[in-house]
Write an enzyme that holds these catalytic residues in place. Structure first.
Site, mmCIF file in Angstrom:
data_model
loop_
_atom_site.group_PDB
_atom_site.id
_atom_site.type_symbol
_atom_site.label_atom_id
_atom_site.label_comp_id
_atom_site.label_asym_id
_atom_site.label_seq_id
_atom_site.Cartn_x
_atom_site.Cartn_y
_atom_site.Cartn_z
ATOM 1 N N ARG A 53 0.839 -1.212 0.000
ATOM 2 C CA ARG A 53 0.000 0.000 0.000
ATOM 3 C C ARG A 53 0.872 1.259 0.000
ATOM 4 N NH1 ARG A 53 -4.646 0.445 4.487
ATOM 5 N NH2 ARG A 53 -2.877 0.945 5.826
ATOM 6 N N LYS A 152 -2.723 6.690 0.777
ATOM 7 C CA LYS A 152 -2.646 6.997 2.211
ATOM 8 C C LYS A 152 -1.625 8.114 2.370
ATOM 9 C CE LYS A 152 -2.480 4.644 6.632
ATOM 10 N NZ LYS A 152 -3.544 5.413 7.249
HETATM 11 N N1 PMP Z 1 -9.569 4.584 7.078
HETATM 12 C C1 PMP Z 1 -8.717 5.591 7.332
HETATM 13 C C2 PMP Z 1 -9.045 6.966 6.877
HETATM 14 C C3 PMP Z 1 -7.524 5.334 8.025
HETATM 15 O O1 PMP Z 1 -6.667 6.317 8.282
HETATM 16 C C4 PMP Z 1 -7.252 4.014 8.460
HETATM 17 C C5 PMP Z 1 -5.994 3.726 9.240
HETATM 18 N N2 PMP Z 1 -4.911 3.416 8.407
HETATM 19 C C6 PMP Z 1 -8.172 3.006 8.159
HETATM 20 C C7 PMP Z 1 -9.320 3.331 7.462
HETATM 21 C C8 PMP Z 1 -7.914 1.582 8.561
HETATM 22 O O2 PMP Z 1 -6.918 1.013 7.751
HETATM 23 P P1 PMP Z 1 -5.951 -0.141 8.290
HETATM 24 O O3 PMP Z 1 -6.822 -1.246 8.776
HETATM 25 O O4 PMP Z 1 -5.144 -0.516 7.102
HETATM 26 O O5 PMP Z 1 -5.160 0.459 9.385
#
Ligand code: PMP
Length: 298
Positions: A53, A152
Protein backbone atom coordinates in the site's frame (compact mmCIF):
# COMPACT_ATOMS: atom_id res chain seq x y z
CA UNK A 1 10.79 4.37 29.54
CA UNK A 2 13.99 4.85 27.58
CA UNK A 3 13.94 7.09 24.57
CA UNK A 4 12.93 5.54 21.26
CA UNK A 5 15.47 4.92 18.55
CA UNK A 6 14.13 5.81 15.14
CA UNK A 7 15.23 5.20 11.59
CA UNK A 8 15.79 8.58 9.97
CA UNK A 9 17.16 8.97 6.44
CA UNK A 10 19.39 5.94 6.63
CA UNK A 11 20.54 6.21 10.26
CA UNK A 12 19.35 4.96 13.63
CA UNK A 13 19.11 7.94 15.97
CA UNK A 14 17.40 8.93 19.20
CA UNK A 15 13.96 10.40 18.53
CA UNK A 16 15.07 13.70 20.07
CA UNK A 17 17.93 13.92 17.55
CA UNK A 18 15.70 13.87 14.49
CA UNK A 19 15.95 17.13 12.61
CA UNK A 20 13.44 17.58 9.84
CA UNK A 21 13.98 20.58 7.60
CA UNK A 22 11.44 23.41 7.81
CA UNK A 23 11.55 23.24 4.00
CA UNK A 24 10.33 19.62 4.01
CA UNK A 25 7.26 19.51 1.78
CA UNK A 26 5.72 16.97 4.11
CA UNK A 27 5.63 19.74 6.70
CA UNK A 28 4.88 22.61 4.32
CA UNK A 29 2.24 20.89 2.17
CA UNK A 30 1.38 17.48 3.57
CA UNK A 31 3.23 16.03 0.58
CA UNK A 32 4.01 12.47 1.58
CA UNK A 33 2.68 9.02 2.37
CA UNK A 34 2.60 6.87 5.46
CA UNK A 35 1.64 3.57 7.03
CA UNK A 36 0.62 2.60 10.53
CA UNK A 37 1.70 -0.97 11.22
CA UNK A 38 1.41 -3.20 14.28
CA UNK A 39 3.61 -5.82 15.81
CA UNK A 40 2.08 -8.50 18.00
CA UNK A 41 4.19 -10.74 20.20
CA UNK A 42 7.38 -10.04 18.30
CA UNK A 43 5.93 -10.37 14.81
CA UNK A 44 4.98 -7.61 12.41
CA UNK A 45 1.41 -8.05 11.23
CA UNK A 46 0.65 -7.93 7.49
CA UNK A 47 3.97 -6.30 6.66
CA UNK A 48 3.77 -7.11 2.95
CA UNK A 49 0.30 -5.60 2.63
CA UNK A 50 1.44 -2.40 4.32
CA UNK A 51 4.50 -2.20 2.07
CA UNK A 52 2.39 -2.78 -1.04
CA UNK A 53 0.00 0.00 0.00
CA UNK A 54 2.86 2.40 0.81
CA UNK A 55 4.59 1.87 -2.53
CA UNK A 56 1.28 2.13 -4.40
CA UNK A 57 0.46 5.42 -2.66
CA UNK A 58 3.97 6.70 -3.44
CA UNK A 59 3.71 5.65 -7.08
CA UNK A 60 0.55 7.66 -7.62
CA UNK A 61 2.23 10.69 -6.04
CA UNK A 62 5.36 10.09 -8.18
CA UNK A 63 7.35 9.90 -4.97
CA UNK A 64 10.34 7.59 -5.33
CA UNK A 65 11.15 5.77 -2.11
CA UNK A 66 14.95 5.34 -1.99
CA UNK A 67 14.75 1.72 -0.74
CA UNK A 68 13.30 -1.46 -2.11
CA UNK A 69 10.23 -2.80 -0.27
CA UNK A 70 12.46 -5.61 1.05
CA UNK A 71 15.04 -3.16 2.42
CA UNK A 72 12.38 -1.01 4.03
CA UNK A 73 10.66 -4.09 5.49
CA UNK A 74 13.95 -5.01 7.17
CA UNK A 75 14.12 -1.54 8.70
CA UNK A 76 10.57 -1.89 10.02
CA UNK A 77 11.47 -5.21 11.67
CA UNK A 78 14.63 -3.69 13.04
CA UNK A 79 12.75 -0.69 14.51
CA UNK A 80 10.78 -3.08 16.72
CA UNK A 81 13.81 -5.10 17.71
CA UNK A 82 16.11 -2.19 18.43
CA UNK A 83 13.51 -0.68 20.78
CA UNK A 84 13.04 -4.07 22.48
CA UNK A 85 9.32 -4.09 21.80
CA UNK A 86 7.08 -7.12 21.46
CA UNK A 87 3.74 -5.39 20.88
CA UNK A 88 4.24 -2.15 19.00
CA UNK A 89 2.74 0.42 16.71
CA UNK A 90 5.09 1.43 13.92
CA UNK A 91 4.74 4.65 12.01
CA UNK A 92 6.48 4.70 8.64
CA UNK A 93 6.50 8.08 6.91
CA UNK A 94 7.97 9.04 3.56
CA UNK A 95 7.68 12.71 2.76
CA UNK A 96 8.76 14.55 -0.37
CA UNK A 97 11.73 15.96 1.52
CA UNK A 98 13.25 19.42 1.60
CA UNK A 99 12.80 21.73 -1.37
CA UNK A 100 12.12 25.38 -1.94
CA UNK A 101 9.04 27.25 -0.76
CA UNK A 102 7.00 26.59 -3.89
CA UNK A 103 4.94 23.42 -3.93
CA UNK A 104 6.55 21.96 -7.05
CA UNK A 105 7.83 18.53 -5.94
CA UNK A 106 10.68 18.76 -8.46
CA UNK A 107 12.51 21.05 -6.03
CA UNK A 108 12.79 18.16 -3.55
CA UNK A 109 15.64 15.85 -4.59
CA UNK A 110 15.54 13.49 -1.62
CA UNK A 111 12.55 12.08 0.27
CA UNK A 112 12.57 12.02 4.06
CA UNK A 113 12.13 8.50 5.46
CA UNK A 114 11.21 8.01 9.11
CA UNK A 115 10.32 4.83 11.01
CA UNK A 116 9.17 5.14 14.59
CA UNK A 117 8.13 2.19 16.76
CA UNK A 118 6.38 2.75 20.06
CA UNK A 119 3.55 1.49 22.20
CA UNK A 120 0.02 2.66 21.59
CA UNK A 121 -3.33 2.43 23.30
CA UNK A 122 -5.77 4.35 21.18
CA UNK A 123 -8.82 3.82 23.37
CA UNK A 124 -9.27 2.78 27.00
CA UNK A 125 -9.91 -0.90 27.63
CA UNK A 126 -13.52 -0.20 28.75
CA UNK A 127 -14.43 0.82 25.19
CA UNK A 128 -13.39 -2.62 23.97
CA UNK A 129 -15.47 -4.28 26.68
CA UNK A 130 -18.56 -2.07 26.57
CA UNK A 131 -18.42 -0.42 23.15
CA UNK A 132 -18.18 3.24 22.27
CA UNK A 133 -20.64 5.94 21.29
CA UNK A 134 -20.62 7.26 17.74
CA UNK A 135 -22.03 10.42 16.20
CA UNK A 136 -22.45 11.38 12.58
CA UNK A 137 -20.70 14.56 11.50
CA UNK A 138 -21.25 17.26 8.90
CA UNK A 139 -17.75 16.80 7.47
CA UNK A 140 -17.90 14.61 4.37
CA UNK A 141 -15.34 12.13 3.12
CA UNK A 142 -14.14 13.63 -0.17
CA UNK A 143 -15.14 11.48 -3.11
CA UNK A 144 -12.52 9.48 -4.97
CA UNK A 145 -12.50 11.84 -7.94
CA UNK A 146 -11.49 14.71 -5.62
CA UNK A 147 -8.97 13.05 -3.31
CA UNK A 148 -8.10 9.44 -4.04
CA UNK A 149 -8.87 7.58 -0.79
CA UNK A 150 -6.59 4.72 -1.82
CA UNK A 151 -3.57 7.00 -1.47
CA UNK A 152 -2.65 7.00 2.21
CA UNK A 153 -1.21 10.48 2.14
CA UNK A 154 -0.33 13.00 4.82
CA UNK A 155 -3.53 14.88 3.96
CA UNK A 156 -5.73 14.09 6.99
CA UNK A 157 -7.38 17.48 7.42
CA UNK A 158 -10.85 16.16 6.79
CA UNK A 159 -10.39 13.42 9.35
CA UNK A 160 -9.03 15.98 11.81
CA UNK A 161 -12.04 18.27 11.25
CA UNK A 162 -14.26 15.26 11.92
CA UNK A 163 -12.28 14.49 15.09
CA UNK A 164 -12.78 18.10 16.23
CA UNK A 165 -16.52 17.61 15.74
CA UNK A 166 -16.28 14.42 17.79
CA UNK A 167 -14.55 16.31 20.59
CA UNK A 168 -17.16 19.08 20.53
CA UNK A 169 -19.94 16.50 20.73
CA UNK A 170 -18.22 14.58 23.50
CA UNK A 171 -17.99 11.27 21.63
CA UNK A 172 -14.79 9.27 21.11
CA UNK A 173 -15.39 8.55 17.43
CA UNK A 174 -17.61 9.65 14.57
CA UNK A 175 -18.86 8.34 11.26
CA UNK A 176 -18.29 10.21 8.04
CA UNK A 177 -20.57 10.03 5.05
CA UNK A 178 -19.67 10.53 1.42
CA UNK A 179 -21.32 13.09 -0.88
CA UNK A 180 -24.12 10.60 -1.61
CA UNK A 181 -24.98 10.33 2.06
CA UNK A 182 -23.70 6.77 2.52
CA UNK A 183 -21.76 5.98 5.67
CA UNK A 184 -18.14 5.36 4.72
CA UNK A 185 -15.63 5.46 7.56
CA UNK A 186 -14.62 6.62 10.99
CA UNK A 187 -11.84 9.21 11.35
CA UNK A 188 -9.13 6.57 11.02
CA UNK A 189 -11.06 3.32 10.76
CA UNK A 190 -13.28 1.33 8.47
CA UNK A 191 -16.83 0.58 9.57
CA UNK A 192 -18.91 -2.60 9.63
CA UNK A 193 -22.51 -3.29 10.56
CA UNK A 194 -24.06 -6.66 11.30
CA UNK A 195 -27.62 -7.33 10.24
CA UNK A 196 -29.27 -10.75 10.56
CA UNK A 197 -25.84 -12.36 10.81
CA UNK A 198 -24.61 -10.64 7.65
CA UNK A 199 -21.39 -8.69 8.08
CA UNK A 200 -21.60 -5.59 5.91
CA UNK A 201 -18.99 -2.94 5.07
CA UNK A 202 -19.03 -0.15 2.47
CA UNK A 203 -17.44 -1.06 -0.88
CA UNK A 204 -14.12 0.45 -2.00
CA UNK A 205 -16.03 2.47 -4.58
CA UNK A 206 -17.80 4.37 -1.76
CA UNK A 207 -14.55 6.30 -1.17
CA UNK A 208 -12.79 4.44 1.64
CA UNK A 209 -9.24 3.59 2.46
CA UNK A 210 -8.85 -0.10 1.68
CA UNK A 211 -8.07 -1.00 5.24
CA UNK A 212 -5.79 -3.94 5.90
CA UNK A 213 -7.69 -4.75 9.11
CA UNK A 214 -10.95 -4.53 7.11
CA UNK A 215 -9.67 -7.16 4.68
CA UNK A 216 -8.53 -9.44 7.51
CA UNK A 217 -11.91 -9.12 9.24
CA UNK A 218 -13.79 -9.92 6.03
CA UNK A 219 -11.68 -13.06 5.59
CA UNK A 220 -12.05 -14.10 9.24
CA UNK A 221 -15.81 -13.48 9.17
CA UNK A 222 -16.14 -15.69 6.08
CA UNK A 223 -14.05 -18.40 7.74
CA UNK A 224 -16.34 -18.16 10.79
CA UNK A 225 -19.30 -18.92 8.52
CA UNK A 226 -20.84 -15.45 8.37
CA UNK A 227 -22.09 -14.00 5.15
CA UNK A 228 -19.98 -10.98 4.22
CA UNK A 229 -21.06 -8.21 1.87
CA UNK A 230 -19.59 -4.96 0.56
CA UNK A 231 -22.67 -2.76 0.33
CA UNK A 232 -23.49 0.90 0.68
CA UNK A 233 -25.50 1.73 3.77
CA UNK A 234 -27.07 4.84 5.22
CA UNK A 235 -27.24 6.29 8.72
CA UNK A 236 -30.73 4.80 8.95
CA UNK A 237 -29.25 1.35 8.27
CA UNK A 238 -26.60 1.98 10.93
CA UNK A 239 -29.18 3.06 13.54
CA UNK A 240 -31.18 -0.08 12.78
CA UNK A 241 -28.31 -2.55 12.56
CA UNK A 242 -27.96 -5.36 15.10
CA UNK A 243 -24.29 -4.55 15.72
CA UNK A 244 -21.58 -2.17 14.59
CA UNK A 245 -17.82 -2.15 14.90
CA UNK A 246 -14.83 -0.25 13.53
CA UNK A 247 -11.54 -1.67 12.29
CA UNK A 248 -8.10 -0.15 11.92
CA UNK A 249 -4.49 -0.95 12.67
CA UNK A 250 -4.41 1.35 15.70
CA UNK A 251 -7.97 0.71 16.95
CA UNK A 252 -7.95 -3.00 15.97
CA UNK A 253 -11.60 -4.14 16.22
CA UNK A 254 -13.68 -1.88 18.44
CA UNK A 255 -17.41 -2.19 19.07
CA UNK A 256 -19.78 0.78 18.68
CA UNK A 257 -23.03 0.53 20.64
CA UNK A 258 -24.81 3.82 19.96
CA UNK A 259 -24.91 6.35 17.14
CA UNK A 260 -26.42 9.84 17.49
CA UNK A 261 -28.05 8.74 20.74
CA UNK A 262 -29.76 5.67 19.19
CA UNK A 263 -28.76 2.32 20.64
CA UNK A 264 -27.46 -0.01 17.94
CA UNK A 265 -29.28 -3.32 18.41
CA UNK A 266 -29.81 -3.64 22.16
CA UNK A 267 -27.05 -1.14 22.88
CA UNK A 268 -24.64 -3.86 24.04
CA UNK A 269 -21.64 -5.37 22.32
CA UNK A 270 -23.14 -8.09 20.11
CA UNK A 271 -22.09 -11.72 19.72
CA UNK A 272 -20.74 -11.40 16.17
CA UNK A 273 -18.55 -8.45 17.13
CA UNK A 274 -17.28 -10.30 20.21
CA UNK A 275 -16.47 -13.35 18.16
CA UNK A 276 -14.63 -11.34 15.50
CA UNK A 277 -12.70 -9.39 18.14
CA UNK A 278 -11.54 -12.67 19.65
CA UNK A 279 -10.60 -14.35 16.38
CA UNK A 280 -8.81 -11.21 15.25
CA UNK A 281 -6.62 -11.17 18.38
CA UNK A 282 -5.93 -14.87 18.01
CA UNK A 283 -5.02 -14.48 14.34
CA UNK A 284 -2.92 -11.34 14.86
CA UNK A 285 -0.90 -13.04 17.58
CA UNK A 286 -0.21 -16.18 15.60
CA UNK A 287 0.86 -14.75 12.27
CA UNK A 288 3.18 -12.07 10.91
CA UNK A 289 6.86 -11.65 10.11
CA UNK A 290 9.15 -12.44 13.06
CA UNK A 291 11.12 -9.42 14.17
CA UNK A 292 14.26 -11.58 14.49
CA UNK A 293 14.41 -11.89 10.71
CA UNK A 294 15.65 -8.31 10.45
CA UNK A 295 19.34 -7.77 9.81
CA UNK A 296 21.34 -6.58 12.76
CA UNK A 297 22.13 -2.92 13.20
CA UNK A 298 25.40 -2.00 11.54
N1 PMP B 1 -9.57 4.58 7.08
C1 PMP B 1 -8.72 5.59 7.33
C2 PMP B 1 -9.05 6.97 6.88
C3 PMP B 1 -7.52 5.33 8.03
O1 PMP B 1 -6.67 6.32 8.28
C4 PMP B 1 -7.25 4.01 8.46
C5 PMP B 1 -5.99 3.73 9.24
N2 PMP B 1 -4.91 3.42 8.41
C6 PMP B 1 -8.17 3.01 8.16
C7 PMP B 1 -9.32 3.33 7.46
C8 PMP B 1 -7.91 1.58 8.56
O2 PMP B 1 -6.92 1.01 7.75
P1 PMP B 1 -5.95 -0.14 8.29
O3 PMP B 1 -6.82 -1.25 8.78
O4 PMP B 1 -5.14 -0.52 7.10
O5 PMP B 1 -5.16 0.46 9.38
Amino acid sequence: MSERIVFFNGNWVLASQVRISPFDHGFLYGDGVFEGIRAYAGRVFKLEDHMARLYASAKTLMLTIPYTPEELSQKVLESVRINQLQDAYIRLVVSRGAGDLGLDPRSCPEPTVLILADQIQLYPETFYQNGLALASVSIRRPSGDVLNPAVKSLNYLNNILAKIEANLRGVPEVVLMNAQGYVVEGTGDNIFIVRENRVITPPSSAGILNGITRKVIMELALAEGYRVAEENFTLHDLYNADECFLTGTAAEVIPAVTCDGRPIGNGQVGPVTRRLMAVFQEFARSTGTPVEQGTSVA
